[in-house]
Design an enzyme around this catalytic site. Structure first.
Site, PDB file in Angstrom:
ATOM      1  N   HIS A 194      13.320   7.287   1.456  1.00 51.84           N
ATOM      2  CA  HIS A 194      13.840   6.364   2.476  1.00 51.84           C
ATOM      3  C   HIS A 194      15.129   6.923   3.088  1.00 51.84           C
ATOM      4  O   HIS A 194      15.317   6.873   4.303  1.00 51.84           O
ATOM      5  CB  HIS A 194      14.187   4.996   1.859  1.00 51.84           C
ATOM      6  N   SER A 218       8.301   3.646  -4.117  1.00 52.64           N
ATOM      7  CA  SER A 218       9.089   2.759  -4.976  1.00 52.64           C
ATOM      8  C   SER A 218       8.239   2.267  -6.146  1.00 52.64           C
ATOM      9  O   SER A 218       8.716   2.169  -7.272  1.00 52.64           O
ATOM     10  CB  SER A 218       9.593   1.558  -4.180  1.00 52.64           C
ATOM     11  N   ARG A 221       3.657   9.327   4.778  1.00 48.92           N
ATOM     12  CA  ARG A 221       3.612  10.313   3.700  1.00 48.92           C
ATOM     13  C   ARG A 221       2.263  11.024   3.738  1.00 48.92           C
ATOM     14  O   ARG A 221       2.096  12.030   4.390  1.00 48.92           O
ATOM     15  CB  ARG A 221       3.833   9.642   2.338  1.00 48.92           C
ATOM     16  N   LYS A 254       3.588  -7.171  -1.317  1.00 50.68           N
ATOM     17  CA  LYS A 254       3.487  -6.617  -2.672  1.00 50.68           C
ATOM     18  C   LYS A 254       4.332  -7.441  -3.634  1.00 50.68           C
ATOM     19  O   LYS A 254       5.498  -7.151  -3.858  1.00 50.68           O
ATOM     20  CB  LYS A 254       4.010  -5.176  -2.682  1.00 50.68           C
TER      21      LYS A 254
HETATM   22  O1  PNS Z   1       7.819  -0.910   2.476  1.00 50.90           O
HETATM   23  P1  PNS Z   1       6.550  -1.642   2.815  1.00 50.90           P
HETATM   24  O2  PNS Z   1       6.181  -2.604   1.721  1.00 50.90           O
HETATM   25  O3  PNS Z   1       5.431  -0.709   3.171  1.00 50.90           O
HETATM   26  O4  PNS Z   1       6.885  -2.516   4.133  1.00 50.90           O
HETATM   27  C1  PNS Z   1       5.902  -3.337   4.722  1.00 50.90           C
HETATM   28  C2  PNS Z   1       6.522  -4.192   5.843  1.00 50.90           C
HETATM   29  C3  PNS Z   1       7.638  -5.043   5.309  1.00 50.90           C
HETATM   30  C4  PNS Z   1       7.059  -3.276   6.919  1.00 50.90           C
HETATM   31  C5  PNS Z   1       5.376  -5.092   6.424  1.00 50.90           C
HETATM   32  O5  PNS Z   1       4.794  -5.821   5.391  1.00 50.90           O
HETATM   33  C6  PNS Z   1       5.864  -6.036   7.518  1.00 50.90           C
HETATM   34  O6  PNS Z   1       6.060  -5.620   8.628  1.00 50.90           O
HETATM   35  N1  PNS Z   1       6.097  -7.313   7.153  1.00 50.90           N
HETATM   36  C7  PNS Z   1       6.582  -8.337   8.067  1.00 50.90           C
HETATM   37  C8  PNS Z   1       5.522  -9.391   8.371  1.00 50.90           C
HETATM   38  C9  PNS Z   1       4.714  -8.998   9.588  1.00 50.90           C
HETATM   39  O7  PNS Z   1       5.231  -8.782  10.664  1.00 50.90           O
HETATM   40  N2  PNS Z   1       3.396  -8.885   9.385  1.00 50.90           N
HETATM   41  C10 PNS Z   1       2.468  -8.410  10.392  1.00 50.90           C
HETATM   42  C11 PNS Z   1       2.524  -6.897  10.440  1.00 50.90           C
HETATM   43  S1  PNS Z   1       1.180  -6.222  11.230  1.00 50.90           S
END
Ligand code: PNS
Length: 162
Positions: A18, A130, A92, A42
């Site tokens: 990150h 993570s 990644r 998650k």
């Molecule tokens: O680090 P991660 O867990 O891959 O991050 C995922 C994250 C937080 C970027 C994604 O879950 C997200 O954008 N959540 C916000 C809710 C949202 O907008 N959902 C629709 C996305 S298509």
């Protein structure tokens, strides 16, 4: 006009992958808002959003043009609220691609004028996540090469309390 981008994620906890991405993304924008998701899919996270944000603040304090924040709800709504036209994501392996592709297209449908920019991870960190780091630490492995000292210390404290 100030170029603002949002780098969203769970950051549970922040890894060197990150940080590398943050360092590289800040070169392209006036302000990079690193946004900790308060409603991660998650579940359950090891750290509260506040704890994750605190760690991010600590490890990015030497990097210019970074702000740490916490968001709830839809990412595109948050981006709009912050005046950001760009969402930055790290890629990644090929395995990231499918879901990231889906999310980028969904976000575009939800908010047409916000673009998702992808940055390739540094090859040093291509395997890093993570979740895997948490597993390594929970099982007593050495994670010093994967996460900053503060995150390692806090992970050990949390795991001891569990
Ligand atoms: O680090 P991660 O867990 O891959 O991050 C995922 C994250 C937080 C970027 C994604 O879950 C997200 O954008 N959540 C916000 C809710 C949202 O907008 N959902 C629709 C996305 S298509």
């Amino acid at each position: 006009m100030e170029k603002i981008a949002i780098y969203p994620g769970s950051f549970d906890p922040v890894t060197f992958g990150h940080i590398d991405l943050i360092e590289r993304a800040t070169k392209a924008f006036d302000l990079l808002v690193v946004a900790v998701a308060n409603n991660p899919r998650k579940a359950p996270p090891l750290f509260t959003p506040q704890e994750r944000a605190e760690m991010l603040k600590e490890v990015t304090k030497g990097i210019k043009g970074v702000e740490i924040d916490i968001f709830s709800g839809l990412l595109v709504d948050y981006a709009q609220k912050r005046g950001a036209k760009v969402i930055v994501k790290g890629l990644r392996a090929l395995s990231d691609f499918e879901f990231e592709f889906q999310m980028a297209l969904m976000n575009r449908r939800l908010q047409q004028d916000i673009e998702t920019f992808f940055l390739m991870t540094h090859e040093k960190y291509a395997f890093l996540s993570s979740s895997l780091v948490k597993e390594v630490v929970e099982l007593g492995g050495d994670a010093t090469q994967f996460v900053p000292k503060i995150a390692l210390k806090k992970m050990k404290e949390k795991i001891k309390k569990k």
